[in-house]
Design a protein around this motif. Structure first.
Motif, PDB file in Angstrom:
ATOM      1  N   GLU A 268       0.823  -1.212   0.000  1.00  0.00           N
ATOM      2  CA  GLU A 268       0.000   0.000   0.000  1.00  0.00           C
ATOM      3  C   GLU A 268       0.854   1.257   0.000  1.00  0.00           C
ATOM      4  OE1 GLU A 268      -2.476   3.288   1.736  1.00  0.00           O
ATOM      5  OE2 GLU A 268      -0.548   2.465   2.369  1.00  0.00           O
ATOM      6  N   GLU A 269       1.934   1.236   0.761  1.00  0.00           N
ATOM      7  CA  GLU A 269       2.730   2.453   0.930  1.00  0.00           C
ATOM      8  C   GLU A 269       3.599   2.791  -0.282  1.00  0.00           C
ATOM      9  OE1 GLU A 269       2.174   4.468   3.108  1.00  0.00           O
ATOM     10  OE2 GLU A 269       1.552   3.515   4.968  1.00  0.00           O
ATOM     11  N   GLY A 270       3.899   1.806  -1.119  1.00  0.00           N
ATOM     12  CA  GLY A 270       4.745   2.079  -2.279  1.00  0.00           C
ATOM     13  C   GLY A 270       6.187   2.374  -1.909  1.00  0.00           C
ATOM     14  N   ALA A 271       6.623   1.910  -0.748  1.00  0.00           N
ATOM     15  CA  ALA A 271       7.963   2.251  -0.266  1.00  0.00           C
ATOM     16  C   ALA A 271       9.068   1.614  -1.095  1.00  0.00           C
ATOM     17  CB  ALA A 271       8.111   1.824   1.200  1.00  0.00           C
TER      18      ALA A 271
ATOM     19  N   VAL B 201       5.288   3.258  -6.306  1.00  0.00           N
ATOM     20  CA  VAL B 201       3.871   3.480  -6.609  1.00  0.00           C
ATOM     21  C   VAL B 201       3.055   2.966  -5.429  1.00  0.00           C
ATOM     22  CG1 VAL B 201       1.949   2.884  -8.129  1.00  0.00           C
ATOM     23  CG2 VAL B 201       4.210   3.319  -9.087  1.00  0.00           C
ATOM     24  N   ALA B 202       2.192   3.821  -4.903  1.00  0.00           N
ATOM     25  CA  ALA B 202       1.398   3.445  -3.735  1.00  0.00           C
ATOM     26  C   ALA B 202       0.229   2.546  -4.126  1.00  0.00           C
ATOM     27  CB  ALA B 202       0.873   4.694  -3.036  1.00  0.00           C
TER      28      ALA B 202
ATOM     29  N   GLY C 192      -5.780  14.097   3.321  1.00  0.00           N
ATOM     30  CA  GLY C 192      -4.860  14.246   2.200  1.00  0.00           C
ATOM     31  C   GLY C 192      -4.082  12.980   1.919  1.00  0.00           C
ATOM     32  N   ALA C 193      -4.343  11.916   2.678  1.00  0.00           N
ATOM     33  CA  ALA C 193      -3.598  10.675   2.523  1.00  0.00           C
ATOM     34  C   ALA C 193      -4.330   9.699   1.605  1.00  0.00           C
ATOM     35  CB  ALA C 193      -3.370  10.025   3.889  1.00  0.00           C
ATOM     36  N   GLY C 194      -3.580   8.957   0.811  1.00  0.00           N
ATOM     37  CA  GLY C 194      -4.159   7.939  -0.042  1.00  0.00           C
ATOM     38  C   GLY C 194      -4.343   6.632   0.712  1.00  0.00           C
ATOM     39  N   HIS C 195      -5.306   5.834   0.287  1.00  0.00           N
ATOM     40  CA  HIS C 195      -5.609   4.563   0.937  1.00  0.00           C
ATOM     41  C   HIS C 195      -6.147   3.580  -0.097  1.00  0.00           C
ATOM     42  CE1 HIS C 195      -5.249   6.403   4.948  1.00  0.00           C
ATOM     43  NE2 HIS C 195      -5.948   7.420   4.461  1.00  0.00           N
ATOM     44  N   ASP C 196      -6.098   2.288   0.237  1.00  0.00           N
ATOM     45  CA  ASP C 196      -6.684   1.277  -0.637  1.00  0.00           C
ATOM     46  C   ASP C 196      -8.172   1.545  -0.857  1.00  0.00           C
ATOM     47  OD1 ASP C 196      -4.369  -0.433  -1.056  1.00  0.00           O
ATOM     48  OD2 ASP C 196      -4.548  -0.977   1.047  1.00  0.00           O
ATOM     49  N   ALA C 197      -8.865   2.022   0.192  1.00  0.00           N
ATOM     50  CA  ALA C 197     -10.288   2.335   0.050  1.00  0.00           C
ATOM     51  C   ALA C 197     -10.512   3.385  -1.033  1.00  0.00           C
ATOM     52  CB  ALA C 197     -10.863   2.825   1.380  1.00  0.00           C
ATOM     53  N   GLY C 198      -9.581   4.331  -1.153  1.00  0.00           N
ATOM     54  CA  GLY C 198      -9.700   5.349  -2.183  1.00  0.00           C
ATOM     55  C   GLY C 198      -9.527   4.787  -3.579  1.00  0.00           C
ATOM     56  N   ILE C 199      -8.636   3.808  -3.731  1.00  0.00           N
ATOM     57  CA  ILE C 199      -8.447   3.169  -5.034  1.00  0.00           C
ATOM     58  C   ILE C 199      -9.686   2.372  -5.423  1.00  0.00           C
ATOM     59  CG2 ILE C 199      -7.054   1.520  -6.328  1.00  0.00           C
ATOM     60  CD1 ILE C 199      -5.606   4.142  -5.650  1.00  0.00           C
ATOM     61  N   LEU C 200     -10.231   1.622  -4.480  1.00  0.00           N
ATOM     62  CA  LEU C 200     -11.377   0.761  -4.778  1.00  0.00           C
ATOM     63  C   LEU C 200     -12.671   1.546  -4.976  1.00  0.00           C
ATOM     64  CD1 LEU C 200     -10.744  -2.155  -2.256  1.00  0.00           C
ATOM     65  CD2 LEU C 200     -10.096  -2.033  -4.667  1.00  0.00           C
ATOM     66  N   ALA C 201     -12.688   2.813  -4.548  1.00  0.00           N
ATOM     67  CA  ALA C 201     -13.917   3.610  -4.611  1.00  0.00           C
ATOM     68  C   ALA C 201     -14.449   3.767  -6.028  1.00  0.00           C
ATOM     69  CB  ALA C 201     -13.677   4.985  -3.993  1.00  0.00           C
TER      70      ALA C 201
END
Length: 398
Positions: free
Chosen positions: A115-118, A122-123, A343-352
């Motif tokens: 998730e973090e893309g570390a 890519v996150a 302002g943070a990205g999350h998996d929930a935001g991708i799946l939305a």
């Protein structure tokens, strides 16, 4: 569960975590997740992108309610970002079983990979692949700092990279995804341990390459230098100034220098910009201004500047009916819990973009995240578990 996870991937020197995709710490976290699933009698499976799933009920059933988060970290990150959501998901299931809850829909807990893309820059790689936001060919081109390709890292860790890609059939069977996460900021009041996410700011990552000329630090005259470090430094300062003016965020948090010698003028400086804003127009204008400042300073310094957009996520408005339903369900005295921007990205935001999603935030009294100082009080974490259990009961027992 929390005590079992705490030592995994923790740096003795910094106290932070280094749980990067497909490394040994990631493998330990994955083994822990499987143990939690199997120990509860759940059906455990890996999807085609290496995401882990634990199912109560039929995985092939329709309208499943899914919760979970991720277990990886940023470099020297805190203990709560990601793992709190996964641990709380198992704890919420335990709570519901203790209540004798009877589910009418399948329920699943998920651990999304990287998730973090570390590692690969890519996150949300696991959820991006599943949602088709990141294509297979693009994923195959991703490399870490050592030049290791993503598919090679997966294969070395025992996973099949040939299978990765969009997982539309699985997502089509999901009725809703709810992710619990530690608050990243300090919006929740002391008497309010839990809030609901309203929207995620648009955000992205851009790589600036500043090409100069390597030379001797002790013999090259100032007027003869083509020093990319000067252009980079000016760009960092310009980004901060322009972000403040725009009411947005711009951060250069990662830099790579070649040849990286103390007594050498650099030939190349790479700097990664993370930028976020309340709306896409503001974000686009901000990055364009930072780019313009870099090119203008590069012309003065004799430095060639290249800009590459490595990732971008547009504004995410979480499913309004689901968001409001959760806020009312968790409210008290007739008032819903706070609905917070992030302002943070999350998996929930991708799946939305594919399924109804929502997020719960657990209060962070320090406001610090992506740092060993990240913290949440035990009482607030337990309140988060209770809130998640209430939400899952409401959604999966219709």
């Amino acid at each position: 569960m929390w005590a079992e996870l705490l030592p995994v991937g923790r740096s003795a020197s910094s106290g932070g975590y280094r749980r990067f995709a497909w490394n040994s710490a990631d493998a330990e976290c994955r083994a822990w997740f499987e143990e939690q699933a199997v120990g509860r009698g759940l059906s455990y499976e890996l999807d085609r992108n290496g995401n882990q799933w634990a199912w109560l009920g039929d995985p092939a059933g329709e309208g499943a309610i899914v919760t979970g988060s991720h277990l990886d970290s940023v470099p020297d990150g805190g203990a709560f970002d990601g793992p709190l959501g996964v641990v709380s998901s198992f704890a919420a299931l335990d709570e519901l079983r203790g209540r004798g809850t009877e589910f009418t829909r399948p329920l699943a807990i998920v651990n999304f990979g990287d998730e973090e893309g570390a590692r690969f820059g890519v996150a949300c790689i696991g959820s991006r692949l599943s949602a088709g936001v990141l294509g297979r060919d693009q994923a195959y081109e991703l490399r870490d700092a050592a030049g290791v390709r993503l598919p090679d890292a997966m294969e070395k860790a025992g996973y099949d990279p040939a299978a990765i890609g969009a997982d539309g059939d699985r997502l089509a069977r999901i009725g809703a995804f709810v992710e619990l996460h530690v608050e990243q900021g300090r919006y929740l009041a002391e008497d309010q341990p839990v809030g609901v996410a309203g929207a995620i700011w648009p955000h992205g990552r851009w790589r600036f390459d500043f090409h100069g000329e390597a030379n001797h630090a002790g013999t090259t005259r100032i007027e003869d230098r083509r020093d990319p470090m000067l252009t980079y430094a000016n760009t960092v300062l310009a980004a901060r100034k322009k972000a403040r003016t725009a009411g947005a965020l711009a951060t250069f948090g990662k830099v790579a220098v070649e040849p990286n010698g103390t007594n050498a003028i650099a030939s190349l400086v790479r700097g990664w910009l993370d930028s976020r804003a309340a709306d896409e127009a503001t974000l686009t204008a901000l990055v364009e201004e930072i780019e313009r400042a870099a090119y203008e300073r590069g012309d003065r310094d004799g430095v060639r500047v290249e800009l590459t957009r490595e990732s971008y996520t547009p504004v995410v408005e979480f499913d309004a009916p689901l968001r409001d339903r959760l806020a009312r369900r968790l409210g008290r005295d007739g008032a819903p819990v706070p609905i917070l921007p992030t302002g943070a990205g999350h998996d929930a935001g991708i799946l939305a973009s594919a399924i109804p999603t929502a997020m719960l935030f657990v209060r962070n009294p320090s406001g610090v995240s992506h740092s060993p100082a990240e913290h949440a009080e035990t009482a607030d974490c337990l309140a988060g578990v209770a809130a998640l259990a209430d939400v899952l009961e409401d959604l999966a027992c219709q």
